[in-house]
Design a protein around this motif. Structure first.
Motif, PDB file in Angstrom:
ATOM      1  N   UNK A   1     -48.311  -1.002 -11.444  1.00  0.00           N
ATOM      2  CA  UNK A   1     -46.884  -0.849 -11.685  1.00  0.00           C
ATOM      3  C   UNK A   1     -46.290   0.414 -11.121  1.00  0.00           C
ATOM      4  N   UNK A   2     -46.758   0.827  -9.964  1.00  0.00           N
ATOM      5  CA  UNK A   2     -46.236   2.045  -9.324  1.00  0.00           C
ATOM      6  C   UNK A   2     -46.076   1.785  -7.838  1.00  0.00           C
TER       7      UNK A   2
ATOM      8  N   UNK B   1     -41.770   6.337  -3.919  1.00  0.00           N
ATOM      9  CA  UNK B   1     -41.353   7.375  -4.871  1.00  0.00           C
ATOM     10  C   UNK B   1     -42.026   8.721  -4.641  1.00  0.00           C
ATOM     11  N   UNK B   2     -43.032   8.796  -3.769  1.00  0.00           N
ATOM     12  CA  UNK B   2     -43.849  10.008  -3.584  1.00  0.00           C
ATOM     13  C   UNK B   2     -44.584  10.384  -4.862  1.00  0.00           C
ATOM     14  N   UNK B   3     -44.772   9.419  -5.739  1.00  0.00           N
ATOM     15  CA  UNK B   3     -45.553   9.666  -6.936  1.00  0.00           C
ATOM     16  C   UNK B   3     -44.793   9.318  -8.190  1.00  0.00           C
TER      17      UNK B   3
ATOM     18  N   UNK C   1     -46.266  14.494  -1.862  1.00  0.00           N
ATOM     19  CA  UNK C   1     -45.494  14.194  -0.655  1.00  0.00           C
ATOM     20  C   UNK C   1     -46.330  13.440   0.385  1.00  0.00           C
ATOM     21  N   UNK C   2     -45.694  12.507   1.080  1.00  0.00           N
ATOM     22  CA  UNK C   2     -46.367  11.789   2.156  1.00  0.00           C
ATOM     23  C   UNK C   2     -47.490  10.896   1.673  1.00  0.00           C
ATOM     24  N   UNK C   3     -47.207  10.098   0.643  1.00  0.00           N
ATOM     25  CA  UNK C   3     -48.254   9.270   0.034  1.00  0.00           C
ATOM     26  C   UNK C   3     -48.851   8.284   1.029  1.00  0.00           C
TER      27      UNK C   3
ATOM     28  N   UNK D   1     -47.432  18.329 -12.425  1.00  0.00           N
ATOM     29  CA  UNK D   1     -47.891  16.963 -12.165  1.00  0.00           C
ATOM     30  C   UNK D   1     -48.316  16.789 -10.710  1.00  0.00           C
ATOM     31  N   UNK D   2     -48.571  17.891 -10.027  1.00  0.00           N
ATOM     32  CA  UNK D   2     -48.863  17.830  -8.598  1.00  0.00           C
ATOM     33  C   UNK D   2     -50.348  17.572  -8.345  1.00  0.00           C
TER      34      UNK D   2
END
Length: 711
Positions: free
Chosen positions: A156-157, A162-164, A170-172, A438-439
């Motif tokens: 569910x993501x 969203x980049x997370x 960043x840059x998923x 949360x990084x």
């Protein structure tokens, strides 16, 4: 959090691009960053206070007059009806602005009302509740160690868009490709074949709202096949046997029909997770915005523990941010709390001092002691972002007084009697206090103010400080104390608080300059940001439960599995189907329109219309619907009309409508957004559909029906 390189000519932005030397984002840039120019230059952006006239129009007033009227009218409502007669709603952008984040807390305290609401309860509240119950702190949220994992299971993501989100990364897309390039595997579970699913090795459809069944069945498989291996975590984990007993009845065969996944596929997911050298399970809004959000968030954590993948490189890990909001909160005794009170009308639980926003309209519209008659909103648009937006729209229209701290005259703030607009993001400095926690890597970066704001403007923290001191000025002594507080905090702006937090943090100078520790001065010099290293194991030292141990089986969450059995493994959905609501509604995150404010950026709304409903061809054929046709989508609370796209991107029985549209309401001063109005999916979502345990809104899995317009 992405590093930006912005070229300017005087007071004009020439270009905005990603900073390739930023150690975290490495040149990545998202549409929100590019749109900073559009917001800064937007002729619709408010720059001075507005007061609503009796005829519905607005007039410009001075700051002192605006502050005086707000404080006077809010105090008058509380004097007549009690302090809980004023409510407050804080929107999502507050979290991304450290000035407003730091000064919102004393402001809310000065309001002296229990009626506080925020975007948390239409977003990530279940994850906070799981963190509080299991680890002792609402902000202890494990994030996937994306750059070192060998196996990533996503439920569910859609991080490629969203980049997370509860995973700052960043840059998923590049990071997911790197997992596969090093021989790892990415698996996505979602009712829609999302942009992330297209980048994965494997995608499984799942019926909306049944993730909890899948997670429980995977755990059942791990225990039944003796694959549970918590490793070092066992030494400080309680409740392993209790979890095994709790999921005993959730066999893959038992849940297969409800979830839409075959029993053997469920077993395969569990076995792959157990066999991986390192693995992480990650879930987001598709997991939290449903009837069993808290139970699902809990079981995701349990899976990471049972497989030994919590708090290990390549697994699900905890951050150690430079401005450590987790440790700071713990030292101040602010680890979070739950259900210390219940809402007046529907008896819903509070979480950390906030009530579920799904009951906000009830609290305004229902007469009685404690009825909300005045309202403060800040950096949010709940008419478009919370369930049954039409009902909330009507509730706001009935208020005696409303004030909004916001850049725009939008669908929510059009009801405000006073609007107080802060400066734009390019006119103040920033450090992301919240999202560093949360990084996927420990870094720090300070963004200085780019443009000098006009003299007759105010930063958000200045607005909050002024309102705080005026609200506290009840009597001559309080007024003098308020003036003193204004003088002190006026000389203690956000950047000084940030400097103190950095110096006292885990990498800080600790008030001893010249020793190489982190401080604001160093961050000012390190213009590209500072790399503080990968995530490192930190348990059990970072646990805040009473016993300093992981509580794997909190009674609150284990007990909710009985509700899961009754609701999802029985025939509870038969009534909706018999009433004709035979489809399930889910949201849709889009790269250039994640939030409603993005729709007033010309560069972000250009291209073909994106406010459409996705419908599977089989469902369309049964209804005589063809591609491009306008259809009506109906739920218990309302209906919307919009074009249909036929696609096998969604599973049969599911429809998908994007979030944040619906800009056709009268009085909205957003020229670009009105030209691309669309419709609001939250005119369909139902305020009575909740995760009954946490109070979080269930915006996914709403029963709906679809028919051709005029049918």
């Amino acid at each position: 959090m992405c590093g930006l390189a912005i070229e300017v000519d005087g007071d004009r932005v020439v270009t905005i691009r990603g900073d390739r030397e930023d150690p975290f984002s490495r040149g990545h840039i998202c549409p929100k960053a590019a749109a900073l120019q559009d917001i800064h230059e937007d002729p619709d952006r408010l720059r001075h206070p507005l007061r609503r006239r009796p005829d519905g129009g607005h007039e410009r007033i001075g700051w002192d007059e605006a502050f005086a009227e707000v404080a006077t009218r809010l105090r008058a409502i509380q004097d007549r009806h009690g302090r809980n007669a004023v409510g407050a709603y804080i929107g999502n952008p507050t979290v991304h602005n450290y000035g407003s984040l730091l000064f919102a807390v004393p402001f809310l305290k000065a309001l002296r009302t229990r009626n506080q609401y925020s975007a948390t309860s239409v977003d990530q509240l279940p994850h906070h509740l799981a963190g509080l119950e299991m680890f002792g702190h609402l902000l202890l949220l494990p994030v996937p160690d994306l750059d070192r994992t060998d196996h990533l299971l996503i439920l569910g993501a859609n991080p490629a868009v969203s980049n997370g989100s509860l995973m700052s990364a960043p840059g998923v897309a590049k990071r997911l490709a790197a997992i596969r390039a090093r021989g790892g595997k990415v698996v996505v579970i979602d009712p829609r074949r999302t942009e992330t699913a297209r980048l994965a090795d494997c995608h499984h459809f799942i019926r909306p709202g049944t993730d909890v069944l899948l997670l429980a069945a995977m755990l059942h498989t791990l225990f039944a096949e003796r694959l549970a291996a918590p490793g070092r975590l066992a030494a400080f984990t309680d409740g392993l046997d209790a979890v095994e007993a709790a999921v005993a009845g959730f066999t893959p065969e038992r849940v297969a029909s409800a979830t839409g996944l075959a029993a053997e596929a469920i077993r395969g997911l569990a076995r792959e997770l157990a066999a991986a050298r390192s693995a992480a399970v990650y879930g987001r809004v598709g997991v939290s915005l449903q009837e069993f959000g808290a139970a699902s968030a809990w079981l995701i954590n349990v899976l990471n523990v049972v497989t030994g993948n919590l708090d290990r490189p390549g697994g699900a890990m905890f951050t150690r941010p430079a401005f450590d909001v987790v440790e700071l909160g713990a030292r101040l005794g602010q680890r979070g709390h739950f259900a210390r009170g219940r809402s007046r009308v529907r008896g819903l639980p509070e979480f950390n001092g906030e009530y579920p926003v799904a009951t906000l309209a009830d609290e305004i519209l229902t007469p009685g002691d404690g009825q909300i008659r005045g309202m403060v909103t800040m950096a949010g648009n709940p008419v478009l972002s919370t369930p049954n937006g039409r009902q909330l729209d009507a509730a706001f229209a009935s208020l005696e007084f409303m004030v909004s701290i916001d850049l725009y005259l939008n669908e929510t703030t059009r009801h405000a009697h006073i609007i107080l607009p802060p400066t734009s993001a390019l006119e103040h400095d920033n450090y992301d206090v919240a999202l560093h926690a949360l990084a996927i890597r420990n870094t720090a970066k300070y963004s200085p103010q780019l443009f000098t704001p006009a003299p007759d403007t105010r930063h958000d923290w200045q607005i909050l400080l002024e309102l705080t001191t005026r609200l506290e000025a009840r009597g001559p002594v309080a007024a003098l104390l308020g003036q003193a507080k204004r003088a002190v905090f006026g000389r203690l702006p956000p950047h000084r608080i940030l400097d103190l937090g950095l110096r006292l943090g885990p990498y800080g100078a600790k008030l001893r300059p010249g020793r190489g520790g982190l401080s604001l001065r160093r961050l000012r010099d390190e213009v590209h940001g500072v790399d503080l290293g990968p995530l490192e194991p930190c348990l059990p030292a970072r646990l805040y439960t009473e016993a300093r141990r992981i509580a794997l089986a909190p009674a609150l969450l284990v007990g909710d599995l009985e509700r899961v059995r009754a609701r999802l493994l029985g025939d509870a959905g038969a009534a909706e189907a018999e009433a004709g609501y035979d489809l399930r509604l889910i949201g849709r995150r889009q790269l250039r329109s994640n939030n409603s404010w993005m729709h007033n950026s010309p560069r972000l709304v250009k291209g073909p219309p994106r406010c459409t409903v996705l419908l599977h061809p089989d469902d369309a054929a049964r209804r005589g619907i063809v591609a491009g046709q306008r259809v009506t989508v109906r739920s218990r609370v309302g209906s919307i009309e919009l074009p249909v796209e036929l696609t096998d991107e969604v599973m049969p029985g599911v429809v998908s409508v994007p979030h944040g549209w619906g800009h056709d309401r009268p009085g909205v001063a957003l020229a670009t957004a009105r030209a691309h109005a669309g419709v609001s999916v939250n005119d369909l979502t139902d305020e009575t559909l909740l995760d009954a345990l946490s109070g979080n809104a269930a915006l996914n899995g709403v029963p709906v029906r679809v028919e051709a317009v005029g049918a």
